[in-house]
Design a protein around this motif. Structure first.
Motif, PDB file in Angstrom:
ATOM      1  N   GLU A 161     -11.560  -9.015  -6.043  1.00  0.00           N
ATOM      2  CA  GLU A 161     -10.255  -8.674  -6.639  1.00  0.00           C
ATOM      3  C   GLU A 161      -9.846  -9.743  -7.658  1.00  0.00           C
ATOM      4  O   GLU A 161      -9.399  -9.438  -8.762  1.00  0.00           O
ATOM      5  CB  GLU A 161      -9.229  -8.577  -5.504  1.00  0.00           C
ATOM      6  N   ASP A 199      -8.314  -1.599  -7.778  1.00  0.00           N
ATOM      7  CA  ASP A 199      -9.103  -1.109  -6.634  1.00  0.00           C
ATOM      8  C   ASP A 199     -10.225  -0.179  -7.098  1.00  0.00           C
ATOM      9  O   ASP A 199     -11.358  -0.288  -6.626  1.00  0.00           O
ATOM     10  CB  ASP A 199      -8.207  -0.340  -5.642  1.00  0.00           C
ATOM     11  N   ARG A 250       4.743 -10.599   3.222  1.00  0.00           N
ATOM     12  CA  ARG A 250       4.558 -10.498   1.764  1.00  0.00           C
ATOM     13  C   ARG A 250       5.860 -10.449   0.971  1.00  0.00           C
ATOM     14  O   ARG A 250       5.819 -10.513  -0.257  1.00  0.00           O
ATOM     15  CB  ARG A 250       3.721  -9.255   1.445  1.00  0.00           C
ATOM     16  N   PHE A 282     -14.559  -3.733   3.059  1.00  0.00           N
ATOM     17  CA  PHE A 282     -13.916  -4.479   4.151  1.00  0.00           C
ATOM     18  C   PHE A 282     -14.813  -4.470   5.393  1.00  0.00           C
ATOM     19  O   PHE A 282     -14.979  -5.491   6.061  1.00  0.00           O
ATOM     20  CB  PHE A 282     -12.556  -3.841   4.503  1.00  0.00           C
ATOM     21  N   LYS A 334       1.575   2.992  -6.682  1.00  0.00           N
ATOM     22  CA  LYS A 334       1.187   2.204  -7.860  1.00  0.00           C
ATOM     23  C   LYS A 334       0.231   2.978  -8.772  1.00  0.00           C
ATOM     24  O   LYS A 334       0.345   2.902  -9.986  1.00  0.00           O
ATOM     25  CB  LYS A 334       0.550   0.868  -7.423  1.00  0.00           C
ATOM     26  N   ILE A 376     -13.300   0.803  -0.874  1.00  0.00           N
ATOM     27  CA  ILE A 376     -12.650  -0.423  -0.399  1.00  0.00           C
ATOM     28  C   ILE A 376     -12.847  -0.555   1.116  1.00  0.00           C
ATOM     29  O   ILE A 376     -13.139  -1.640   1.624  1.00  0.00           O
ATOM     30  CB  ILE A 376     -11.130  -0.379  -0.717  1.00  0.00           C
ATOM     31  N   PHE A 395     -13.714  -9.263  -0.314  1.00  0.00           N
ATOM     32  CA  PHE A 395     -12.935  -8.336  -1.139  1.00  0.00           C
ATOM     33  C   PHE A 395     -11.954  -9.096  -2.040  1.00  0.00           C
ATOM     34  O   PHE A 395     -11.824  -8.799  -3.230  1.00  0.00           O
ATOM     35  CB  PHE A 395     -12.177  -7.331  -0.252  1.00  0.00           C
ATOM     36  N   ARG A 396     -11.260 -10.088  -1.466  1.00  0.00           N
ATOM     37  CA  ARG A 396     -10.265 -10.857  -2.260  1.00  0.00           C
ATOM     38  C   ARG A 396     -10.933 -11.562  -3.433  1.00  0.00           C
ATOM     39  O   ARG A 396     -10.329 -11.749  -4.491  1.00  0.00           O
ATOM     40  CB  ARG A 396      -9.536 -11.877  -1.373  1.00  0.00           C
ATOM     41  N   GLY A 405      -4.026  -3.920  -6.179  1.00  0.00           N
ATOM     42  CA  GLY A 405      -4.032  -3.673  -4.738  1.00  0.00           C
ATOM     43  C   GLY A 405      -2.854  -4.429  -4.101  1.00  0.00           C
ATOM     44  O   GLY A 405      -2.407  -5.446  -4.640  1.00  0.00           O
ATOM     45  N   GLY A 406      -2.394  -3.911  -2.963  1.00  0.00           N
ATOM     46  CA  GLY A 406      -1.204  -4.480  -2.329  1.00  0.00           C
ATOM     47  C   GLY A 406      -1.260  -5.960  -1.990  1.00  0.00           C
ATOM     48  O   GLY A 406      -0.223  -6.619  -1.878  1.00  0.00           O
ATOM     49  N   GLY A 407      -2.482  -6.499  -1.843  1.00  0.00           N
ATOM     50  CA  GLY A 407      -2.590  -7.909  -1.446  1.00  0.00           C
ATOM     51  C   GLY A 407      -2.913  -8.841  -2.600  1.00  0.00           C
ATOM     52  O   GLY A 407      -3.062 -10.056  -2.407  1.00  0.00           O
ATOM     53  N   MET A 416       0.842  -1.206   0.000  1.00  0.00           N
ATOM     54  CA  MET A 416       0.000   0.000   0.000  1.00  0.00           C
ATOM     55  C   MET A 416       0.873   1.250   0.000  1.00  0.00           C
ATOM     56  O   MET A 416       1.940   1.258   0.629  1.00  0.00           O
ATOM     57  CB  MET A 416      -0.844   0.029   1.290  1.00  0.00           C
ATOM     58  N   ALA A 417       0.405   2.271  -0.666  1.00  0.00           N
ATOM     59  CA  ALA A 417       1.050   3.601  -0.644  1.00  0.00           C
ATOM     60  C   ALA A 417       2.479   3.615  -1.184  1.00  0.00           C
ATOM     61  O   ALA A 417       3.299   4.418  -0.767  1.00  0.00           O
ATOM     62  CB  ALA A 417       1.017   4.197   0.769  1.00  0.00           C
ATOM     63  N   ARG A 460      -7.034   2.748   4.132  1.00  0.00           N
ATOM     64  CA  ARG A 460      -6.362   1.445   4.203  1.00  0.00           C
ATOM     65  C   ARG A 460      -6.850   0.638   5.407  1.00  0.00           C
ATOM     66  O   ARG A 460      -6.252   0.693   6.482  1.00  0.00           O
ATOM     67  CB  ARG A 460      -4.840   1.610   4.271  1.00  0.00           C
ATOM     68  N   PRO A 461      -7.944  -0.126   5.224  1.00  0.00           N
ATOM     69  CA  PRO A 461      -8.549  -0.839   6.360  1.00  0.00           C
ATOM     70  C   PRO A 461      -7.567  -1.757   7.097  1.00  0.00           C
ATOM     71  O   PRO A 461      -7.657  -1.898   8.312  1.00  0.00           O
ATOM     72  CB  PRO A 461      -9.679  -1.653   5.714  1.00  0.00           C
ATOM     73  N   LEU A 462      -6.603  -2.326   6.375  1.00  0.00           N
ATOM     74  CA  LEU A 462      -5.680  -3.270   7.028  1.00  0.00           C
ATOM     75  C   LEU A 462      -4.744  -2.574   8.008  1.00  0.00           C
ATOM     76  O   LEU A 462      -4.141  -3.219   8.866  1.00  0.00           O
ATOM     77  CB  LEU A 462      -4.839  -4.017   5.978  1.00  0.00           C
TER      78      LEU A 462
HETATM   79  C1  S3P Z   1      -4.614  -3.913   0.291  1.00  0.00           C
HETATM   80  C2  S3P Z   1      -4.201  -2.823  -0.440  1.00  0.00           C
HETATM   81  C3  S3P Z   1      -5.130  -1.802  -0.945  1.00  0.00           C
HETATM   82  C4  S3P Z   1      -6.530  -2.392  -1.151  1.00  0.00           C
HETATM   83  C5  S3P Z   1      -6.983  -3.057   0.103  1.00  0.00           C
HETATM   84  C6  S3P Z   1      -6.057  -4.193   0.558  1.00  0.00           C
HETATM   85  C7  S3P Z   1      -3.593  -4.866   0.791  1.00  0.00           C
HETATM   86  O1  S3P Z   1      -4.655  -1.295  -2.189  1.00  0.00           O
HETATM   87  O2  S3P Z   1      -6.529  -3.299  -2.214  1.00  0.00           O
HETATM   88  O3  S3P Z   1      -7.084  -2.080   1.093  1.00  0.00           O
HETATM   89  O4  S3P Z   1      -3.969  -5.986   1.173  1.00  0.00           O
HETATM   90  O5  S3P Z   1      -2.408  -4.501   0.810  1.00  0.00           O
HETATM   91  P1  S3P Z   1      -3.371  -0.307  -2.318  1.00  0.00           P
HETATM   92  O6  S3P Z   1      -2.176  -1.183  -2.414  1.00  0.00           O
HETATM   93  O7  S3P Z   1      -3.641   0.426  -3.588  1.00  0.00           O
HETATM   94  O8  S3P Z   1      -3.374   0.546  -1.125  1.00  0.00           O
END
Ligand code: S3P
Length: 172
Positions: free
Chosen positions: A59, A32, A136, A47, A13, A43, A55-56, A77-79, A9-10, A117-119
């Motif tokens: 995605e 996203d 990761r 969540f 990208k 997002i 969400f996954r 997205g980061g995940g 995240m952040a 960023r909920p996580l």
């Molecule tokens: C996530 C990253 C977020 C978004 C969600 C979960 C992650 O995207 O998909 O909050 O699991 O790292 P960004 O990478 O654009 O922040």
């Protein structure tokens, strides 16, 4: 051919992806944003109301669709990297680039984009960032190459990415 941006995240990208697409006259797709558009909510809300597993799944479906495209820069997205199928699909037509940023800077950027960023809605977000990054690490290493975006000079980053992409294309 597509260019796929993965990374925590952040790490930039979306901003880097948009700039790359403009430079290369390619389409820009942000998974996203597509999910938010399809669901009609943020997002964070997804969540909160449906949970991470839901969400996954969204995605995965979006990635299934966009990985069939051509001539697109795709920001994920980061995940997204956590699911093997996502990476296999994105790799079929894509050069995979991982963006990385120092944890302290990630925290600063996330603080500025409050609530997105909920996580990382945790009492100790920096600790959480470091923990998730560690988990990761091996997934992000699946990229063709990694670019550090801690010092966020978009122009220079784009230049460096383009050089690397050209080398990969020449060698293939
Ligand atoms: C996530 C990253 C977020 C978004 C969600 C979960 C992650 O995207 O998909 O909050 O699991 O790292 P960004 O990478 O654009 O922040």
């Amino acid at each position: 051919m597509n260019i796929v941006l993965i990374g925590f995240m952040a790490t930039g990208k979306t901003i880097i992806g948009k700039a790359l697409a403009r430079e290369l006259k390619m389409d820009f797709i942000d998974t996203d944003s597509l999910i938010e558009m399809n669901e009609g909510k943020s997002i964070s809300k997804i969540f909160e109301e449906e949970g991470e597993t839901y969400f996954r799944d969204l995605e995965k479906k979006v990635i299934r669709k966009v990985s069939r495209k051509n001539n697109a820069v795709i920001s994920t997205g980061g995940g997204a990297v956590l699911i093997k199928e996502n990476m296999e699909r994105l790799r079929q037509k894509g050069i995979i680039i991982c963006l990385k940023t120092r944890p302290e800077i990630i925290l600063e950027r996330v603080k500025q984009q409050k609530g997105t960023r909920p996580l990382l809605k945790k009492p100790e977000p920096l600790k959480e960032i470091k923990t998730i990054l560690k988990i990761r690490g091996p997934y992000y290493k699946q990229a063709d190459f990694t670019m550090d975006t801690s010092d966020f000079e978009v122009g220079r980053i784009i230049e460096k990415i383009l050089k690397k992409v050209m080398n990969i294309l020449r060698a293939s």
